[in-house]
Enzyme design. Structure first.
Site: not given
Ligand code: BES
Ligand code: ZN
Ligand code: ZN
Length: 485
Positions: A252, A259, A333
């Protein structure tokens, strides 16, 4: 290498021994001298959690149990002691380690062995130097002494094998494990454990119109896959299967909403949910648990390449709902939602999804709890909580109140894939709920999974938390609650 487990009926006193003491009495079969016994007793009185006696070639470790009114806490105390002792066994080149007990609780030897195995795990297949050599000197056999019952030993072996398997996949970097390679690993596990695996390739995913999975995949040069795992024993006790859904994002980057800083660290483990449900189904199949279970794994990487999906895109999901993309980093999601609506095909008793889904869950509970959101009957939650305590992969609940749905409103589509900064773990759960036509239990393991420090035997970098929980839960289902006709 994972040490092997065997059971011995006859105590072997020429080998290193770990003895778990239920009382302060030191048993005679350890053959300690009066002076040694006195030394051990003094250490125990002083509150040491373990004592080692090393005379000539013979080494004996004595382990005490912590007092607690809750049995599950005593169990966890012993598992943590096993972790605390791991360094005594690592690289010591004693091949065998005997584990026995004296007046400890039933199952203490198994608990100790389980946690020791999980603590001895390491991912070193890419190490060419001395580190790999060192590991070869770890114990190669744990000899469990005492009247353990056969089924619980088999369960222990299958379960710890599954955790090793899952951790190995979680640790693989994406340059060695893309979606197609993940599917291949799942197929191999199915072949060796006895569950079936069907792999839907990109063409099939397109004809099924899984718009969530396809959108996330657009920035990737590798095709997506959708795996269907099934354990359907003849003596199954449920008419409707339990469907498990695991997030299979093999990496990701965040996509175009890339990120930044160190937020990308560990994102090769964003397929932990997929690895975990594969491990769960593998355990159930090898142990011949009479419950029909289906596993669904949507998988791709999430990248900002060529034709990547963008903020503002409107996509049509597998169930025909339209979604406005508010953030390409909320990709999990989208792929899970397609799988959750696909689950309807099985008329499941319940759907359980497990995913490293939100930073918000991690901020809320740290690494101590799996966040759970559910619209299923409370009896499932009660059992899940009990199992969570016993295996010490505990759950903590967040609400799925209707009010939170407001946050997902879109001006141009049926909904958005993000709900803003507030209540991030809950809006993710709410999003998924919209796609579930059957009762849903949603587990967000972002906090427990992507951790930078060992939480005892739940080792850093992908401990596979949730695997022991779900295996225990499904194993206990038939005895605990009425399964729908
Ligand atoms: N894979 C990430 C979530 C994650 C973050 C898992 C840190 C483990 C450690 C997920 O896909 C993500 O990026 N979520 C975002 C959602 C936001 C953009 C609404 C998040 O949690 O920042
Ligand atoms: Zn993500
Ligand atoms: Zn993710």
């Amino acid at each position: 290498m994972k040490p092997e487990i065997s059971v011995i009926q006859q105590f072997e006193d020429d080998k290193p021994v770990v003895c778990i003491l239920g009382t302060k009495t030191i048993p005679d079969f350890l053959e300690l001298t009066a002076t040694e016994k006195e030394y051990v007793s003094r250490q125990i009185e002083a509150g040491e959690e373990f004592v080692s006696v090393n005379i000539y070639n013979k080494i004996t470790f004595l382990v005490t149990l912590k007092e607690s009114p809750d049995h599950f806490r005593r169990r966890e105390g012993l598992r943590r002691t096993a972790y605390n002792m791991r360094k005594l066994f690592k690289g010591e080149s004693f091949k065998d380690l005997v584990i026995t007990s004296n007046e400890a609780y039933d199952g203490a030897v198994e608990d100790y062995a389980e946690a020791l195995l999980l603590s001895l795990y390491s991912f070193d297949k890419y190490k060419t130097s001395s580190e790999g050599e060192k590991q070869k000197k770890d114990p190669s056999r744990l000899l469990l002494h005492g009247p353990q019952d056969d089924a619980s030993i088999k369960w222990l072996i299958h379960l710890t094998d599954a955790v090793y398997f899952s951790r190995n996949l979680i640790n693989e970097p994406v340059n060695h494990l893309n979606a197609t390679a993940l599917a291949e690993e799942i197929r191999k596990e199915g072949d060796s454990s006895g569950f079936s695996v069907e792999i839907l390739q990109k063409g099939k995913i397109e004809s099924l119109k899984m718009g969530g999975l396809l959108a996330v995949n657009k920035g990737s040069v590798d095709p997506p896959v959708f795996c269907i795992l099934e354990w359907k024993p003849e003596n199954r006790l449920n008419r409707h299967p339990i469907v498990l859904v695991g997030k299979g994002i093999v990496y990701d980057t965040g996509g175009l909403n890339i990120k930044t800083g160190d937020f990308m660290d560990g994102m090769n483990g964003d397929m932990a949910g997929a690895a975990i449900i594969t491990g769960v189904i593998s355990t159930l199949a090898k142990s011949a648990v009479p419950v029909h279970v289906v596993g669904l794994v949507p998988s791709t990487d999430n990248r900002p390449g060529g034709n990547a999906y963008t903020q503002g895109d409107i996509i049509k999901m597998y169930n025909k709902l339209t979604v406005e993309i508010g953030n390409t980093d909320a990709e999990g999601r989208l792929i899970l939602a397609d799988a959750i609506s696909y689950a309807s095909k099985y008329k499941p008793e319940i759907i359980i999804d497990i995913a490293t889904l939100t930073g918000s869950a991690a901020m809320t509970f740290g690494n101590q709890a799996i966040a759970v959101m559910s619209n299923a009957d409370r009896k499932y939650l009660k059992l899940l909580e009990e199992c969570g305590n016993e295996v010490y992969e505990r759950i903590a609940e967040l609400p799925l109140w209707d009010e939170y749905e407001e946050l997902l409103k879109s001006d141009v589509a049926d909904m958005k894939n993000v709900g803003g900064r507030e209540a991030g773990a809950i809006t993710a759960g709410k999003f998924l709920e919209k796609f579930a036509e059957y009762p849903l239990i949603h587990l967000d393991i972002a906090g427990t999974e992507i951790q930078k420090k060992d939480n005892y035997y739940k080792l850093k970098r992908g401990p596979a938390t949730g695997l022991r929980l779900l295996a225990e839960f499904i194993n206990r289902l038939p005895n605990n609650i009425y399964i729908r006709e």
